[in-house]
Design a protein around this motif. Structure first.
Motif, PDB file in Angstrom:
ATOM      1  N   THR A  54      50.390  40.369  29.855  1.00 43.20           N
ATOM      2  CA  THR A  54      49.721  39.090  30.121  1.00 43.20           C
ATOM      3  C   THR A  54      50.301  38.422  31.363  1.00 43.20           C
ATOM      4  N   VAL A  55      51.620  38.460  31.487  1.00 46.44           N
ATOM      5  CA  VAL A  55      52.282  37.843  32.648  1.00 46.44           C
ATOM      6  C   VAL A  55      51.934  38.603  33.925  1.00 46.44           C
ATOM      7  N   VAL A  56      51.895  39.915  33.852  1.00 44.85           N
ATOM      8  CA  VAL A  56      51.559  40.717  35.029  1.00 44.85           C
ATOM      9  C   VAL A  56      50.125  40.438  35.464  1.00 44.85           C
ATOM     10  N   LEU A  57      49.232  40.213  34.501  1.00 41.03           N
ATOM     11  CA  LEU A  57      47.853  39.883  34.853  1.00 41.03           C
ATOM     12  C   LEU A  57      47.764  38.570  35.615  1.00 41.03           C
ATOM     13  N   ILE A  58      48.735  37.687  35.389  1.00 37.57           N
ATOM     14  CA  ILE A  58      48.762  36.411  36.109  1.00 37.57           C
ATOM     15  C   ILE A  58      48.968  36.657  37.604  1.00 37.57           C
ATOM     16  N   ALA A  59      49.699  37.706  37.942  1.00 34.17           N
ATOM     17  CA  ALA A  59      49.964  38.017  39.346  1.00 34.17           C
ATOM     18  C   ALA A  59      48.687  38.388  40.093  1.00 34.17           C
ATOM     19  N   TRP A  60      47.629  38.760  39.381  1.00 32.46           N
ATOM     20  CA  TRP A  60      46.363  39.106  40.011  1.00 32.46           C
ATOM     21  C   TRP A  60      45.720  37.892  40.676  1.00 32.46           C
ATOM     22  N   LYS A  61      45.891  36.704  40.105  1.00 26.09           N
ATOM     23  CA  LYS A  61      45.178  35.516  40.588  1.00 26.09           C
ATOM     24  C   LYS A  61      45.456  35.188  42.063  1.00 26.09           C
ATOM     25  N   PRO A  62      46.720  35.134  42.505  1.00 24.96           N
ATOM     26  CA  PRO A  62      46.934  34.849  43.936  1.00 24.96           C
ATOM     27  C   PRO A  62      46.340  35.929  44.852  1.00 24.96           C
ATOM     28  N   LEU A  63      46.404  37.176  44.404  1.00 20.16           N
ATOM     29  CA  LEU A  63      45.800  38.257  45.195  1.00 20.16           C
ATOM     30  C   LEU A  63      44.294  38.081  45.266  1.00 20.16           C
ATOM     31  N   HIS A  64      43.683  37.709  44.161  1.00 19.31           N
ATOM     32  CA  HIS A  64      42.236  37.473  44.142  1.00 19.31           C
ATOM     33  C   HIS A  64      41.847  36.356  45.114  1.00 19.31           C
ATOM     34  N   ILE A  65      42.593  35.266  45.085  1.00 19.43           N
ATOM     35  CA  ILE A  65      42.296  34.134  45.976  1.00 19.43           C
ATOM     36  C   ILE A  65      42.425  34.569  47.432  1.00 19.43           C
ATOM     37  N   TRP A  66      43.480  35.321  47.754  1.00 19.87           N
ATOM     38  CA  TRP A  66      43.665  35.776  49.130  1.00 19.87           C
ATOM     39  C   TRP A  66      42.532  36.701  49.555  1.00 19.87           C
ATOM     40  N   LEU A  67      42.158  37.639  48.681  1.00 19.52           N
ATOM     41  CA  LEU A  67      41.061  38.555  49.016  1.00 19.52           C
ATOM     42  C   LEU A  67      39.759  37.800  49.224  1.00 19.52           C
ATOM     43  N   GLN A  68      39.502  36.815  48.375  1.00 15.65           N
ATOM     44  CA  GLN A  68      38.271  36.044  48.461  1.00 15.65           C
ATOM     45  C   GLN A  68      38.207  35.225  49.752  1.00 15.65           C
ATOM     46  N   LYS A  69      39.331  34.607  50.140  1.00 19.00           N
ATOM     47  CA  LYS A  69      39.333  33.741  51.314  1.00 19.00           C
ATOM     48  C   LYS A  69      39.461  34.517  52.626  1.00 19.00           C
ATOM     49  N   PHE A  70      40.421  35.445  52.674  1.00 19.57           N
ATOM     50  CA  PHE A  70      40.748  36.068  53.950  1.00 19.57           C
ATOM     51  C   PHE A  70      40.655  37.597  53.935  1.00 19.57           C
ATOM     52  N   GLY A  71      41.113  38.202  52.868  1.00 17.23           N
ATOM     53  CA  GLY A  71      41.318  39.648  52.833  1.00 17.23           C
ATOM     54  C   GLY A  71      40.097  40.477  53.142  1.00 17.23           C
ATOM     55  N   ILE A  72      39.008  40.237  52.430  1.00 14.05           N
ATOM     56  CA  ILE A  72      37.807  41.045  52.627  1.00 14.05           C
ATOM     57  C   ILE A  72      37.208  40.772  54.001  1.00 14.05           C
ATOM     58  N   LYS A  73      37.134  39.512  54.365  1.00 16.86           N
ATOM     59  CA  LYS A  73      36.513  39.138  55.644  1.00 16.86           C
ATOM     60  C   LYS A  73      37.294  39.704  56.838  1.00 16.86           C
ATOM     61  N   ASN A  74      38.618  39.561  56.806  1.00 19.78           N
ATOM     62  CA  ASN A  74      39.435  39.991  57.945  1.00 19.78           C
ATOM     63  C   ASN A  74      39.660  41.491  57.999  1.00 19.78           C
ATOM     64  N   ASN A  75      39.586  42.169  56.868  1.00 21.18           N
ATOM     65  CA  ASN A  75      39.903  43.600  56.833  1.00 21.18           C
ATOM     66  C   ASN A  75      38.711  44.475  56.474  1.00 21.18           C
ATOM     67  N   GLU A  77      36.315  45.857  58.171  1.00 25.33           N
ATOM     68  CA  GLU A  77      36.103  47.032  59.024  1.00 25.33           C
ATOM     69  C   GLU A  77      37.143  48.124  58.742  1.00 25.33           C
ATOM     70  N   SER A  78      38.397  47.731  58.654  1.00 25.39           N
ATOM     71  CA  SER A  78      39.437  48.727  58.410  1.00 25.39           C
ATOM     72  C   SER A  78      39.381  49.301  56.993  1.00 25.39           C
ATOM     73  N   TRP A  79      38.826  48.552  56.033  1.00 25.12           N
ATOM     74  CA  TRP A  79      38.694  49.030  54.659  1.00 25.12           C
ATOM     75  C   TRP A  79      37.371  49.752  54.432  1.00 25.12           C
ATOM     76  N   GLY A  80      36.521  49.806  55.443  1.00 24.15           N
ATOM     77  CA  GLY A  80      35.242  50.497  55.319  1.00 24.15           C
ATOM     78  C   GLY A  80      34.194  49.713  54.550  1.00 24.15           C
ATOM     79  N   ILE A  81      34.299  48.392  54.556  1.00 22.25           N
ATOM     80  CA  ILE A  81      33.333  47.540  53.852  1.00 22.25           C
ATOM     81  C   ILE A  81      32.260  47.134  54.838  1.00 22.25           C
ATOM     82  N   THR A  82      31.012  47.455  54.507  1.00 19.27           N
ATOM     83  CA  THR A  82      29.908  47.105  55.403  1.00 19.27           C
ATOM     84  C   THR A  82      29.244  45.788  55.008  1.00 19.27           C
TER      85      THR A  82
END
Length: 184
Positions: A54-75, A77-82
């Motif tokens: 349960t505690v380890v699942l909590i660590a997912w939340k900050p990663l999710h927020i980062w991916l939603q705000k910056f991660g997918i948009k900025n990366n 092309e390099s991740w192969g997302i069209t």
């Protein structure tokens, strides 16, 4: 500051996960225990593993927020997302799935912990800290339920979310559980 607290929480969870098991204890009187005590101790190990999950699942939340705000948009092309929009939708779907797992695993940890506590040692002065830790788990489960249900008014949900996501409550709960089990 938020990144440091998340990192410390993750390191604390890993410390508990990698700490020696109660079965590493070489007491001579362990051979005299009956099967129900061993079963209750096994339930304690299961409850500990569920709490760690349960505690380890909590660590997912900050990663999710980062991916939603910056991660997918900025990366993208390099991740192969069209299609960035479709990738964010998939990320939201995955986040809902992680939330369901968090709810089920956290509830299971609370229930299995209760059965473990009743089976190993009913409430007494030696186990009062462990029981206080279990009440911390129960309070987080109840607060999580208040967030999830439709009934409570918005103001109650807002306060419940603020308490449920409070890292201090989690840290105090874990400390009480560890200290309580060491005292027994």
């Amino acid at each position: 500051m938020l990144k440091i607290s998340n990192l410390l929480l993750l390191l604390f969870a890993l410390f508990i996960l990698l700490s020696p098991s109660a079965y590493a204890d070489d007491d001579e009187d362990d051979d005299e225990e009956d099967g129900s005590d061993n079963f209750s101790e096994d339930l304690g190990e299961i409850a500990k593993s569920l709490l760690i999950a349960t505690v380890v699942l909590i660590a997912w939340k900050p990663l999710h927020i980062w991916l939603q705000k910056f991660g997918i948009k900025n990366n993208a092309e390099s991740w192969g997302i069209t299609d960035v929009k479709a990738a964010k939708k998939k990320l939201l779907k995955f986040n809902k799935w992680m939330l369901r797992i968090h709810i089920v695993v956290g509830t299971a940890a609370t229930i299995v912990g209760l059965i473990h506590g009743i089976g190993t040692q009913m409430p007494d002065w030696e186990s009062s800290a462990a029981w206080a830790g279990w009440f911390g788990m129960l309070s987080m489960s109840i607060l999580g339920a208040l967030i999830m249900w439709k009934w409570p008014p918005k103001a109650i949900k807002k306060r419940a979310r603020a308490l449920h996501t409070q890292r201090a409550l989690l840290v105090v709960t874990i400390i009480l559980l560890v200290v309580g089990h060491e005292m027994m």
